[in-house]
Scaffold this motif. Structure first.
Motif, PDB file in Angstrom:
ATOM      1  N   ALA A 168       8.315  11.577  40.203  1.00 56.55           N
ATOM      2  CA  ALA A 168       7.929  10.237  40.630  1.00 56.55           C
ATOM      3  C   ALA A 168       9.150   9.428  41.029  1.00 56.55           C
ATOM      4  CB  ALA A 168       7.162   9.533  39.504  1.00 56.55           C
ATOM      5  N   ALA A 169       8.945   8.518  41.982  1.00 60.85           N
ATOM      6  CA  ALA A 169      10.053   7.728  42.524  1.00 60.85           C
ATOM      7  C   ALA A 169      10.770   6.905  41.460  1.00 60.85           C
ATOM      8  CB  ALA A 169       9.542   6.836  43.658  1.00 60.85           C
ATOM      9  N   PRO A 170      10.058   6.207  40.564  1.00 64.51           N
ATOM     10  CA  PRO A 170      10.781   5.460  39.525  1.00 64.51           C
ATOM     11  C   PRO A 170      11.646   6.351  38.660  1.00 64.51           C
ATOM     12  CG  PRO A 170       8.506   4.726  39.674  1.00 64.51           C
ATOM     13  CD  PRO A 170       8.605   5.945  40.512  1.00 64.51           C
ATOM     14  N   SER A 171      11.169   7.577  38.351  1.00 63.88           N
ATOM     15  CA  SER A 171      11.962   8.488  37.538  1.00 63.88           C
ATOM     16  C   SER A 171      13.222   8.900  38.274  1.00 63.88           C
ATOM     17  CB  SER A 171      11.131   9.718  37.162  1.00 63.88           C
ATOM     18  OG  SER A 171       9.984   9.335  36.434  1.00 63.88           O
ATOM     19  N   ARG A 172      13.096   9.198  39.555  1.00 61.83           N
ATOM     20  CA  ARG A 172      14.272   9.568  40.337  1.00 61.83           C
ATOM     21  C   ARG A 172      15.239   8.403  40.432  1.00 61.83           C
ATOM     22  NH1 ARG A 172      10.708  11.516  44.225  1.00 61.83           N
ATOM     23  NH2 ARG A 172      11.515   9.990  45.710  1.00 61.83           N
ATOM     24  N   PHE A 173      14.731   7.183  40.597  1.00 68.75           N
ATOM     25  CA  PHE A 173      15.595   6.010  40.703  1.00 68.75           C
ATOM     26  C   PHE A 173      16.373   5.796  39.411  1.00 68.75           C
ATOM     27  CE2 PHE A 173      16.193   1.422  40.048  1.00 68.75           C
ATOM     28  CZ  PHE A 173      17.015   1.138  41.140  1.00 68.75           C
ATOM     29  N   LEU A 174      15.680   5.879  38.269  1.00 71.55           N
ATOM     30  CA  LEU A 174      16.349   5.698  36.990  1.00 71.55           C
ATOM     31  C   LEU A 174      17.346   6.820  36.726  1.00 71.55           C
ATOM     32  CD1 LEU A 174      13.337   4.563  34.772  1.00 71.55           C
ATOM     33  CD2 LEU A 174      15.148   3.137  35.734  1.00 71.55           C
ATOM     34  N   GLN A 175      16.996   8.033  37.163  1.00 69.33           N
ATOM     35  CA  GLN A 175      17.901   9.154  36.980  1.00 69.33           C
ATOM     36  C   GLN A 175      19.188   8.950  37.773  1.00 69.33           C
ATOM     37  OE1 GLN A 175      16.464  12.866  38.489  1.00 69.33           O
ATOM     38  NE2 GLN A 175      17.880  14.094  37.287  1.00 69.33           N
ATOM     39  N   HIS A 176      19.060   8.496  39.019  1.00 73.32           N
ATOM     40  CA  HIS A 176      20.233   8.248  39.849  1.00 73.32           C
ATOM     41  C   HIS A 176      21.081   7.117  39.267  1.00 73.32           C
ATOM     42  CE1 HIS A 176      19.572  10.617  43.676  1.00 73.32           C
ATOM     43  NE2 HIS A 176      18.499  10.897  42.959  1.00 73.32           N
ATOM     44  N   CYS A 177      20.437   6.050  38.821  1.00 71.28           N
ATOM     45  CA  CYS A 177      21.186   4.916  38.263  1.00 71.28           C
ATOM     46  C   CYS A 177      21.945   5.327  37.008  1.00 71.28           C
ATOM     47  CB  CYS A 177      20.234   3.764  37.964  1.00 71.28           C
ATOM     48  SG  CYS A 177      19.553   2.955  39.437  1.00 71.28           S
ATOM     49  N   SER A 178      21.284   6.049  36.121  1.00 67.62           N
ATOM     50  CA  SER A 178      21.954   6.472  34.893  1.00 67.62           C
ATOM     51  C   SER A 178      23.101   7.422  35.190  1.00 67.62           C
ATOM     52  CB  SER A 178      20.947   7.147  33.954  1.00 67.62           C
ATOM     53  OG  SER A 178      20.387   8.296  34.571  1.00 67.62           O
ATOM     54  N   CYS A 179      22.972   8.200  36.256  1.00 69.25           N
ATOM     55  CA  CYS A 179      24.039   9.137  36.618  1.00 69.25           C
ATOM     56  C   CYS A 179      25.248   8.404  37.164  1.00 69.25           C
ATOM     57  CB  CYS A 179      23.516  10.150  37.635  1.00 69.25           C
ATOM     58  SG  CYS A 179      24.771  11.288  38.244  1.00 69.25           S
ATOM     59  N   TRP A 180      25.016   7.501  38.119  1.00 69.57           N
ATOM     60  CA  TRP A 180      26.147   6.818  38.759  1.00 69.57           C
ATOM     61  C   TRP A 180      26.834   5.833  37.813  1.00 69.57           C
ATOM     62  CZ3 TRP A 180      27.736   9.282  42.700  1.00 69.57           C
ATOM     63  CH2 TRP A 180      26.857   9.888  43.597  1.00 69.57           C
ATOM     64  N   LEU A 181      26.099   5.251  36.879  1.00 63.44           N
ATOM     65  CA  LEU A 181      26.670   4.253  35.993  1.00 63.44           C
ATOM     66  C   LEU A 181      27.269   4.844  34.716  1.00 63.44           C
ATOM     67  CD1 LEU A 181      23.926   1.463  36.266  1.00 63.44           C
ATOM     68  CD2 LEU A 181      26.117   1.615  37.490  1.00 63.44           C
ATOM     69  N   SER A 182      27.088   6.128  34.514  1.00 64.27           N
ATOM     70  CA  SER A 182      27.570   6.736  33.282  1.00 64.27           C
ATOM     71  C   SER A 182      29.057   7.082  33.392  1.00 64.27           C
ATOM     72  CB  SER A 182      26.773   8.016  32.980  1.00 64.27           C
ATOM     73  OG  SER A 182      27.326   8.695  31.884  1.00 64.27           O
ATOM     74  N   PRO A 183      29.880   6.630  32.448  1.00 62.89           N
ATOM     75  CA  PRO A 183      31.305   7.042  32.454  1.00 62.89           C
ATOM     76  C   PRO A 183      31.478   8.539  32.284  1.00 62.89           C
ATOM     77  CG  PRO A 183      30.931   5.168  30.993  1.00 62.89           C
ATOM     78  CD  PRO A 183      29.589   5.681  31.379  1.00 62.89           C
ATOM     79  N   HIS A 184      30.510   9.183  31.613  1.00 61.77           N
ATOM     80  CA  HIS A 184      30.574  10.630  31.423  1.00 61.77           C
ATOM     81  C   HIS A 184      30.515  11.358  32.763  1.00 61.77           C
ATOM     82  CE1 HIS A 184      30.206  14.381  29.201  1.00 61.77           C
ATOM     83  NE2 HIS A 184      29.203  14.706  29.993  1.00 61.77           N
TER      84      HIS A 184
END
Length: 455
Positions: free
Chosen positions: A6-22
């Motif tokens: 689902a689009a919201p899941s992909r959006f949250l996944q991308h945001c958490s990836c780009w914003l994560s220092p890890h």
């Protein structure tokens, strides 16, 4: 289930990836961007010149004059604020601090470039692979979420029916077919009596490759029944039953590296344990009892093969399969002393006198490795060309010679293990000579994998 997340899941996944220092620290490790490599002091930098030092002295003198003679009627708070402002300016404008700021800016610039280069390596998936995944999702043979795609065996044709069908096709005569049917039925009864080896395969994609590109190879692993039939006929080992193939989703970066969190602990928590729970629920929904021991086998392609080797060593698994592994020494772990997980006595583990050395352990207690490579792999050729012939020998030194099986697919390419189009010409496959189709290459790789798992 839908063909995509689902689009919201992909959006949250991308945001958490780009914003994560890890994520950023992992990319720095993968692309070898270090703080020391950015420590390049430029003699022409403005803070290294005498003009900058004279400017600092002038500002300091003007500030002191202003505070002592012009601001004598101001309150103590304003005077303190002026002193602090002047001190901060002198500190920030010092040569040491300016050098560190320049190094930080250079590090951020290189890190952003590394992230951009990694993101550009994302390859496009063949349309047939996307259609295959969509068809499997509609038929219920596959399930997909943000972390993995799981492929289940086709329930329309049972294993027993496959054995009978194979026996019938070998005999065209009616009498021979009837005899073959009886033999196949007897094999089925023997098969059901034996203790099955319930195997789950965890498939880790390569660099820049979507998990969708491995749909064909995953389904081929599930459709292959000859290994189980051979095991029943020979009666030397327990029959192999592949309960499912889980392909790890590495979006949005598609960099399946240990540095980015794809280690054994995280794979077990986010993929392996949920897949087993889902399998148990499927069995219970069909009125079946799950009483077989589950065995996990890690299978990786390209960069994913190194991640699979790391995870198999960490989780102490018994077998690992590596497809299209190039001699990247910085990613390859040392597997010479990798030990499989066996039940041991805690008291024996604490008593150093009862510990067995690696040389004293039986072969079954150590990690078994299968390396499947292609003869026309352009990535391997580029690495050898850059590092020299010694790279190959150093690469194989990290494998145990007595527990490593190597299979070379003649006419195969690096991208032929999956269904995708490489997005870079730097590691293009060598197309000189006779090449086989990706379908043929995957069939040979799957056959070699199943033969390895059955042993």
């Amino acid at each position: 289930m839908t063909a995509v997340v689902a689009a919201p899941s992909r959006f949250l996944q991308h945001c958490s990836c780009w914003l994560s220092p890890h994520t950023w620290s992992g990319i720095a490790k993968v692309r070898q961007v270090t703080w020391e490599s950015c420590n390049q002091t430029s003699s022409s930098a403005i803070y290294q010149t005498k003009s900058w030092q004279l400017l600092r002295c002038g500002v300091m003198g003007a500030g002191i004059v202003k505070i002592l003679f012009l601001d004598n009627e101001q309150s103590l708070v304003k005077l303190t604020r002026s002193f602090v402002t002047l001190a901060v300016f002198l500190l920030v404008s010092s040569r040491h601090v300016m050098q560190r700021l320049e190094q930080t800016a250079r590090y951020i610039y290189k890190l952003c470039g590394a992230m951009r280069s990694v993101y550009r390596l994302r390859s496009s998936v063949d349309a047939q692979a996307m259609q295959l995944v969509a068809s499997a999702l509609r038929s219920g043979q596959a399930e997909r979420n943000a972390r993995y795609t799981i492929y289940w065996p086709n329930e329309e044709t049972t294993r027993g029916e496959c054995m009978v069908t194979d026996a019938l096709h070998k005999n065209d005569d009616a009498n021979d077919a009837a005899a073959a049917t009886n033999d196949a039925s007897e094999n089925i009864r023997n098969y059901n009596k034996q203790k099955k080896r319930l195997v789950f395969i965890l498939f880790i994609p390569g660099l820049g490759v979507s998990d969708v590109a491995y749909a064909s190879a995953s389904l081929l692993l599930l459709r292959q029944q000859r290994t189980m039939q051979r095991a029943v006929q020979q009666q030397t080992t327990s029959p192999l039953e592949i309960a499912g193939v889980a392909v790890v989703a590495t979006d949005p970066l598609r960099v399946p590296s240990v540095s980015l969190g794809f280690n054994g602990k995280n794979l077990r928590k986010s993929v392996m344990n949920p897949v087993v729970k889902r399998y148990v629920r499927r069995m219970q929904a069909r009125g079946k009892i799950h009483d077989s021991e589950i065995e996990w086998v890690l299978l990786g392609h390209s960069l994913g093969s190194f991640t699979a080797a790391h995870a198999a060593k960490e989780l102490e698994l018994s077998k690992v399969v590596m497809w299209g592994s190039a001699p990247f020494l910085q990613f390859m772990p040392d597997l010479t002393n990798a030990i499989a997980d066996k039940e041991t006595n805690e008291n024996d583990e604490k008593d150093s006198s009862t510990r067995q050395s690696t040389t004293q352990r039986s072969r079954n207690d150590l990690l078994q490795i299968l390396v499947v490579q292609a003869s026309r792999d352009g990535v391997v050729e580029q690495v050898v060309k850059a590092g020299g012939p010694s790279v190959i020998s150093d690469f194989w030194k990290r494998f145990p010679a007595d527990r490593t099986k190597r299979v070379v697919i003649h006419g195969g390419t690096h991208a032929g293990f999956a269904d995708y189009e490489p997005n870079t010409k730097k590691h293009a496959d060598n197309e000189v000579g006779d090449l086989i189709s990706p379908r043929q290459q995957q069939e040979q790789a799957v056959q070699a994998t199943l033969d390895f798992l059955q042993t």
